[in-house]
Motif scaffolding. Structure first.
Motif, PDB file in Angstrom:
ATOM      1  N   MET A   1       0.831  -1.205   0.000  1.00 37.21           N
ATOM      2  CA  MET A   1       0.000   0.000   0.000  1.00 37.21           C
ATOM      3  C   MET A   1       0.870   1.262   0.000  1.00 37.21           C
ATOM      4  N   ASN A   2       1.952   1.243   0.780  1.00 38.84           N
ATOM      5  CA  ASN A   2       2.818   2.425   0.821  1.00 38.84           C
ATOM      6  C   ASN A   2       3.562   2.632  -0.492  1.00 38.84           C
ATOM      7  N   VAL A   3       3.935   1.541  -1.171  1.00 40.13           N
ATOM      8  CA  VAL A   3       4.566   1.665  -2.485  1.00 40.13           C
ATOM      9  C   VAL A   3       3.590   2.327  -3.458  1.00 40.13           C
ATOM     10  N   TYR A   4       2.343   1.880  -3.425  1.00 37.63           N
ATOM     11  CA  TYR A   4       1.299   2.468  -4.275  1.00 37.63           C
ATOM     12  C   TYR A   4       1.139   3.951  -3.961  1.00 37.63           C
ATOM     13  N   ASP A   5       1.036   4.286  -2.666  1.00 35.13           N
ATOM     14  CA  ASP A   5       0.860   5.686  -2.274  1.00 35.13           C
ATOM     15  C   ASP A   5       2.061   6.536  -2.688  1.00 35.13           C
ATOM     16  N   SER A   6       3.271   6.007  -2.539  1.00 34.21           N
ATOM     17  CA  SER A   6       4.467   6.758  -2.921  1.00 34.21           C
ATOM     18  C   SER A   6       4.474   7.058  -4.410  1.00 34.21           C
ATOM     19  N   ASP A   7       4.094   6.074  -5.205  1.00 38.52           N
ATOM     20  CA  ASP A   7       4.019   6.297  -6.655  1.00 38.52           C
ATOM     21  C   ASP A   7       3.014   7.395  -6.980  1.00 38.52           C
ATOM     22  N   GLU A  26      20.208  15.449  -1.629  1.00 39.38           N
ATOM     23  CA  GLU A  26      20.859  16.757  -1.707  1.00 39.38           C
ATOM     24  C   GLU A  26      20.487  17.510  -2.978  1.00 39.38           C
ATOM     25  N   GLU A  27      19.947  16.821  -3.993  1.00 33.46           N
ATOM     26  CA  GLU A  27      19.518  17.469  -5.231  1.00 33.46           C
ATOM     27  C   GLU A  27      18.061  17.922  -5.185  1.00 33.46           C
ATOM     28  N   ALA A  28      17.333  17.484  -4.161  1.00 33.16           N
ATOM     29  CA  ALA A  28      15.873  17.642  -4.161  1.00 33.16           C
ATOM     30  C   ALA A  28      15.426  19.047  -3.778  1.00 33.16           C
ATOM     31  N   ASP A  29      14.312  19.481  -4.370  1.00 32.74           N
ATOM     32  CA  ASP A  29      13.611  20.691  -3.943  1.00 32.74           C
ATOM     33  C   ASP A  29      12.552  20.342  -2.907  1.00 32.74           C
ATOM     34  N   VAL A  30      12.017  19.121  -2.997  1.00 32.33           N
ATOM     35  CA  VAL A  30      11.011  18.631  -2.053  1.00 32.33           C
ATOM     36  C   VAL A  30      11.418  17.230  -1.614  1.00 32.33           C
ATOM     37  N   ILE A  31      11.449  17.005  -0.311  1.00 27.77           N
ATOM     38  CA  ILE A  31      11.744  15.686   0.242  1.00 27.77           C
ATOM     39  C   ILE A  31      10.488  15.192   0.960  1.00 27.77           C
ATOM     40  N   VAL A  32       9.951  14.053   0.504  1.00 28.43           N
ATOM     41  CA  VAL A  32       8.737  13.497   1.097  1.00 28.43           C
ATOM     42  C   VAL A  32       9.069  12.167   1.762  1.00 28.43           C
ATOM     43  N   LEU A  33       8.773  12.055   3.045  1.00 30.93           N
ATOM     44  CA  LEU A  33       8.891  10.791   3.760  1.00 30.93           C
ATOM     45  C   LEU A  33       7.506  10.166   3.858  1.00 30.93           C
ATOM     46  N   ASN A  34       7.308   9.044   3.186  1.00 33.30           N
ATOM     47  CA  ASN A  34       6.047   8.305   3.299  1.00 33.30           C
ATOM     48  C   ASN A  34       6.253   7.255   4.381  1.00 33.30           C
ATOM     49  N   THR A  35       5.521   7.365   5.467  1.00 37.52           N
ATOM     50  CA  THR A  35       5.892   6.656   6.691  1.00 37.52           C
ATOM     51  C   THR A  35       4.934   5.530   7.050  1.00 37.52           C
ATOM     52  N   CYS A  36       5.432   4.637   7.905  1.00 41.02           N
ATOM     53  CA  CYS A  36       4.667   3.499   8.401  1.00 41.02           C
ATOM     54  C   CYS A  36       4.763   3.473   9.916  1.00 41.02           C
ATOM     55  N   SER A  37       3.646   3.195  10.585  1.00 44.05           N
ATOM     56  CA  SER A  37       3.664   3.147  12.048  1.00 44.05           C
ATOM     57  C   SER A  37       3.275   1.776  12.579  1.00 44.05           C
ATOM     58  N   VAL A  38       3.270   0.762  11.698  1.00 44.55           N
ATOM     59  CA  VAL A  38       2.908  -0.582  12.129  1.00 44.55           C
ATOM     60  C   VAL A  38       3.906  -1.117  13.151  1.00 44.55           C
ATOM     61  N   ARG A  39       5.177  -0.760  12.981  1.00 43.26           N
ATOM     62  CA  ARG A  39       6.207  -1.217  13.908  1.00 43.26           C
ATOM     63  C   ARG A  39       6.948  -0.023  14.501  1.00 43.26           C
ATOM     64  N   GLU A  40       7.386  -0.174  15.728  1.00 46.19           N
ATOM     65  CA  GLU A  40       8.078   0.905  16.437  1.00 46.19           C
ATOM     66  C   GLU A  40       9.353   1.309  15.718  1.00 46.19           C
ATOM     67  N   LYS A  41      10.102   0.337  15.211  1.00 42.69           N
ATOM     68  CA  LYS A  41      11.370   0.627  14.554  1.00 42.69           C
ATOM     69  C   LYS A  41      11.171   1.544  13.353  1.00 42.69           C
ATOM     70  N   ALA A  42      10.116   1.279  12.564  1.00 41.06           N
ATOM     71  CA  ALA A  42       9.837   2.107  11.391  1.00 41.06           C
ATOM     72  C   ALA A  42       9.496   3.529  11.799  1.00 41.06           C
ATOM     73  N   GLN A  43       8.746   3.674  12.886  1.00 43.23           N
ATOM     74  CA  GLN A  43       8.341   5.009  13.332  1.00 43.23           C
ATOM     75  C   GLN A  43       9.540   5.815  13.815  1.00 43.23           C
ATOM     76  N   ALA A 136       1.229  -4.086 -12.008  1.00 44.81           N
ATOM     77  CA  ALA A 136       0.819  -2.845 -11.352  1.00 44.81           C
ATOM     78  C   ALA A 136      -0.043  -3.138 -10.140  1.00 44.81           C
ATOM     79  N   PHE A 137      -0.012  -2.199  -9.188  1.00 46.17           N
ATOM     80  CA  PHE A 137      -0.894  -2.232  -8.020  1.00 46.17           C
ATOM     81  C   PHE A 137      -2.155  -1.430  -8.312  1.00 46.17           C
ATOM     82  N   VAL A 138      -3.280  -1.900  -7.784  1.00 50.37           N
ATOM     83  CA  VAL A 138      -4.544  -1.159  -7.867  1.00 50.37           C
ATOM     84  C   VAL A 138      -5.188  -1.185  -6.485  1.00 50.37           C
TER      85      VAL A 138
END
Length: 437
Positions: A1-7, A26-43, A136-138
């Motif tokens: 689901m997060n891969v789909y959302d990131s795309d 370092e080249e980016a104008d916008v940096i987006v972190l698409n995050t997961c909170s299912v596990r503590e380590k990811a958060q 593809a994901f749908v």
């Protein structure tokens, strides 16, 4: 689901602001972190990454830092309190508003937060899918209404809601015109999809039948399913629908009835195994994978032995095993996290040994067989070779011409590597793709 959302986020920003993805922050104008909170380590990794990106922002103050996904939904304004340099905070159901939030940040000079739950609005504002290969994901539904005691998803993605049938079919047909042949239907509880209209009530099996009828779509997968919605019609669909892949991901979490009750899963180990038996009867070559949590509060060695026994009985072809970590706001977070970390890790290792051994046995049994493989790109280890995927979701590396990408080939499996297979092409479904000479 997060891969789909990131795309989708990348497509939105490409469409609205002409932004292109880069692998170098370092080249980016916008940096987006698409995050997961299912596990503590990811958060926790979110805030570690934010600290690193803040160093870039000190050098280039114009960089916009955005936090999306489930951590954003759960933490909201608290992210700004902990990391005031963050410009945008948005949840999974408001990712379609990312371009507007970016504009508002530019106009006002102030950080923007939107972690509301507008449900179906999201899908009405996402750009059309772009071609990214033959698979593809749908996304067909979002949210979760099961409220398992350990899970934060209902609080970060909201209650279950289903996309309209015609919207899903229109997206799949569009993907087919772009050369997609293999679609994976996505949802937190994907088989909970339902629709009530003037023609009556439709369920997930009805949706599968409708997609099965779409020309040029030749494989249908889905993830992640829930045992409570795995009814007889869905089981039998695996015998009736030729395009349904011979692979199902069906999370079980534990083999102990006592722990399953504490998790509020709503089924017993015996009921889960009954579904497995039905699936194997419907499709003898079915590959089954699952999710497990080890070290749930109160889990004893006897409970864990029940899990090992279920894993052996089910014959899983691989698994995702997680050591329990309490998630804030869930009922289980109020329970004593009383299984020592070393025991959790030991149980994780022992369970993986069982399912990895089963997966290796299944891979070995495929040597010498003919498999229909969808060629989806170049091998990760050797770009001079191609890579494809079998019906049961095995990656196969092989030698072949790049014109084969996007097409099905019949392949003889010749050997097994650690996590992949190796094969040789026997025939190509489109004769005109044969290399001259």
């Amino acid at each position: 689901m997060n891969v789909y959302d990131s795309d989708k986020m990348a497509e939105l920003l490409r469409s609205s602001h002409g932004l292109e993805s880069t692998d170098h922050p370092e080249e980016a104008d916008v940096i987006v972190l698409n995050t997961c909170s299912v596990r503590e380590k990811a958060q926790e990794k979110v805030f570690s990454d934010l600290g690193r990106y803040n160093e870039l922002k000190k050098l280039r103050p114009e960089i916009v830092i955005a936090v999306g996904g489930c951590v954003a939904s759960q933490e909201g304004e608290n992210i700004l309190a902990r990391a005031p340099y963050v410009d945008l905070v948005f949840g999974p159901q408001t990712l379609h508003r990312l371009p507007d939030l970016l504009e508002a940040r530019g106009r006002s000079g102030h950080s923007q937060v939107d972690v509301s739950f507008p449900e179906i609005e999201k899908f009405d504002h996402l750009p059309p899918a772009r071609k990214e290969g033959p698979a593809a994901f749908v996304s067909i539904m979002e949210g979760c209404s099961k409220y398992c005691s350990f899970c934060v998803v209902p609080f970060t993605r909201g209650e279950e809601f289903s996309r309209p049938l015609q919207d899903i079919l229109a997206e799949v047909r569009h993907l087919a015109t772009l050369g997609v042949r293999d679609v994976t239907l996505l949802g937190q509880n994907v088989n909970a999809w339902t629709l009530a209209d003037d023609h009556g009530d439709l369920d997930f099996t009805d949706l599968l039948e409708a997609i099965d009828a779409i020309p040029d779509i030749e494989r249908i997968r889905y993830t992640s399913s829930h045992p409570l919605e795995f009814d007889t019609r869905l089981v039998n669909a695996h015998a009736r629908l030729p395009k349904l892949a011979s692979q199902v991901h069906l999370p079980v979490q534990s083999g102990s009835d006592r722990i399953l009750r504490a998790m509020k899963r709503g089924y017993t180990a015996a009921q889960y195994l009954e579904i497995v038996q039905g699936l194997r009867k419907a499709r003898s070559d079915l590959s089954l994978t699952s999710d497990f949590i080890v070290g749930f509060p109160g889990e004893t060695e006897a409970d864990f032995q029940d899990t090992l026994q279920l894993a052996e009985q089910a014959g899983f072809d691989g698994s995702y095993v997680f050591a329990y970590s309490p998630r804030p706001g869930t009922p289980a977070a109020d329970l004593a996290d009383d299984v020592p970390e070393n025991i959790k890790l030991n149980r994780l290792k022992r369970l993986l040994e069982v399912t990895d051994k089963q997966a290796a046995t299944i891979s070995q049994s495929m040597v010498g067989t003919l498999q229909r493989v969808l060629v989806d790109g170049f091998s990760k280890r050797d770009v001079r070779e191609l890579r494809g995927r079998t019906d049961n979701n095995r990656v196969v590396n092989f030698s072949g011409h790049e014109r084969l990408v996007g097409h099905f080939v019949l392949m003889l499996i010749t050997s097994v590597a650690a996590h992949t297979l190796r094969g040789e092409i026997v025939s190509v479904e489109q004769d005109e793709l044969h290399e001259p000479g």
